[in-house]
Design an enzyme around this catalytic site. Structure first.
Site, PDB file in Angstrom:
ATOM      1  N   SER A 153      -9.904 -41.160 -11.687  1.00  0.00           N
ATOM      2  CA  SER A 153      -9.152 -41.432 -10.457  1.00  0.00           C
ATOM      3  C   SER A 153      -9.658 -40.536  -9.326  1.00  0.00           C
ATOM      4  O   SER A 153      -9.810 -40.988  -8.189  1.00  0.00           O
ATOM      5  CB  SER A 153      -7.666 -41.192 -10.682  1.00  0.00           C
ATOM      6  OG  SER A 153      -7.187 -42.059 -11.673  1.00  0.00           O
ATOM      7  N   ARG A 170     -13.257 -39.889 -22.694  1.00  0.00           N
ATOM      8  CA  ARG A 170     -14.538 -40.221 -22.073  1.00  0.00           C
ATOM      9  C   ARG A 170     -15.621 -39.259 -22.554  1.00  0.00           C
ATOM     10  O   ARG A 170     -16.457 -39.576 -23.353  1.00  0.00           O
ATOM     11  CB  ARG A 170     -14.409 -40.144 -20.538  1.00  0.00           C
ATOM     12  CG  ARG A 170     -13.622 -41.280 -19.930  1.00  0.00           C
ATOM     13  CD  ARG A 170     -13.122 -40.950 -18.556  1.00  0.00           C
ATOM     14  NE  ARG A 170     -12.155 -39.853 -18.624  1.00  0.00           N
ATOM     15  CZ  ARG A 170     -11.449 -39.410 -17.603  1.00  0.00           C
ATOM     16  NH1 ARG A 170     -11.628 -39.924 -16.403  1.00  0.00           N
ATOM     17  NH2 ARG A 170     -10.583 -38.445 -17.758  1.00  0.00           N
ATOM     18  N   LYS A 191       1.848 -30.908  -8.563  1.00  0.00           N
ATOM     19  CA  LYS A 191       0.505 -31.475  -8.357  1.00  0.00           C
ATOM     20  C   LYS A 191       0.467 -32.242  -7.050  1.00  0.00           C
ATOM     21  O   LYS A 191       1.445 -32.875  -6.671  1.00  0.00           O
ATOM     22  CB  LYS A 191       0.156 -32.428  -9.500  1.00  0.00           C
ATOM     23  CG  LYS A 191      -0.527 -31.780 -10.669  1.00  0.00           C
ATOM     24  CD  LYS A 191      -1.188 -32.867 -11.511  1.00  0.00           C
ATOM     25  CE  LYS A 191      -1.676 -32.378 -12.836  1.00  0.00           C
ATOM     26  NZ  LYS A 191      -2.111 -33.501 -13.687  1.00  0.00           N
ATOM     27  N   HIS A 206      -8.629 -47.139 -17.071  1.00  0.00           N
ATOM     28  CA  HIS A 206      -7.265 -47.160 -17.619  1.00  0.00           C
ATOM     29  C   HIS A 206      -6.963 -48.549 -18.196  1.00  0.00           C
ATOM     30  O   HIS A 206      -6.382 -48.663 -19.285  1.00  0.00           O
ATOM     31  CB  HIS A 206      -6.229 -46.878 -16.519  1.00  0.00           C
ATOM     32  CG  HIS A 206      -6.238 -45.477 -15.972  1.00  0.00           C
ATOM     33  ND1 HIS A 206      -6.384 -45.207 -14.639  1.00  0.00           N
ATOM     34  CD2 HIS A 206      -6.098 -44.269 -16.586  1.00  0.00           C
ATOM     35  CE1 HIS A 206      -6.324 -43.893 -14.440  1.00  0.00           C
ATOM     36  NE2 HIS A 206      -6.165 -43.304 -15.609  1.00  0.00           N
TER      37      HIS A 206
END
Ligand code: ADP
Length: 160
Positions: free
Chosen positions: A130, A92, A41, A17
């Site tokens: 993460s 990514r 979530k 990040h």
């Protein structure tokens, strides 16, 4: 002033990040890191913990012109509220592209005034997510070279 909003879960912030934020600062005058709050979530860290880690990481990295905020509604509504029209995301792997493509298409449908700008992940941090960091830490892997110190500190505090 060119302002860009960088939304995400940041559960927790990683060196990946930070790489995206640094790249964005080469183009934009100010970056707002926006911690998205989604009640549905399940996160590893609380919103307050995430914000604390991000703020400390920005100081650690001496990154000026970056603000941190959180929002529980549509990111596009947040942009409207603060008068920003650029959203930053990182890419990514190919699966990121698929996800980001549908997100960008949905955003375009909702509000075509907001542009999404994508930065390619650095090869050295492109494998970091993460969730993989959380999994590694929970299984005793030393993640200190993949996340800012503030995150390592927070993990240790949570263990106490
Ligand atoms: P979200 O749940 O919204 O995807 P994340 O915090 O996982 O939130 O990611 C926020 C953004 O940062 C996404 O665009 C993601 O692709 C990007 N990102 C996450 N990790 C990296 C990394 N290692 N390198 C580059 N970009 C990354």
């Amino acid at each position: 002033m060119k302002v860009a909003v960088y939304p995400g879960s940041f559960d927790p912030i990683t060196n990946g990040h930070l790489d995206i934020i640094k790249r964005a600062l080469k183009i934009f005058d100010k970056v707002i890191v926006l911690v998205s709050i989604n009640e549905n979530k399940k996160y590893h860290f609380t919103n307050e913990e995430k914000i604390k880690m991000i703020k400390e990481a920005l100081i650690e990295e001496k990154l000026d012109n970056v603000e941190v905020d959180s929002y529980s509604g549509l990111t596009l509504d947040y942009c409207k509220k603060i008068n920003a029209n650029v959203l930053i995301r990182g890419l990514r792997i190919v699966s990121d592209f698929e996800y980001e493509w549908s997100l960008a298409a949905a955003n375009e449908f909702i509000d075509s005034n907001i542009e999404m700008v994508f930065f390619m992940a650095h090869q050295k941090t492109s494998f970091i997510s993460s969730s993989s960091i959380n999994e590694m830490f929970n299984n005793g892997v030393d993640v200190s070279s993949l996340v800012p110190n503030a995150v390592v500190k927070m993990y240790k505090n949570k263990l106490l």
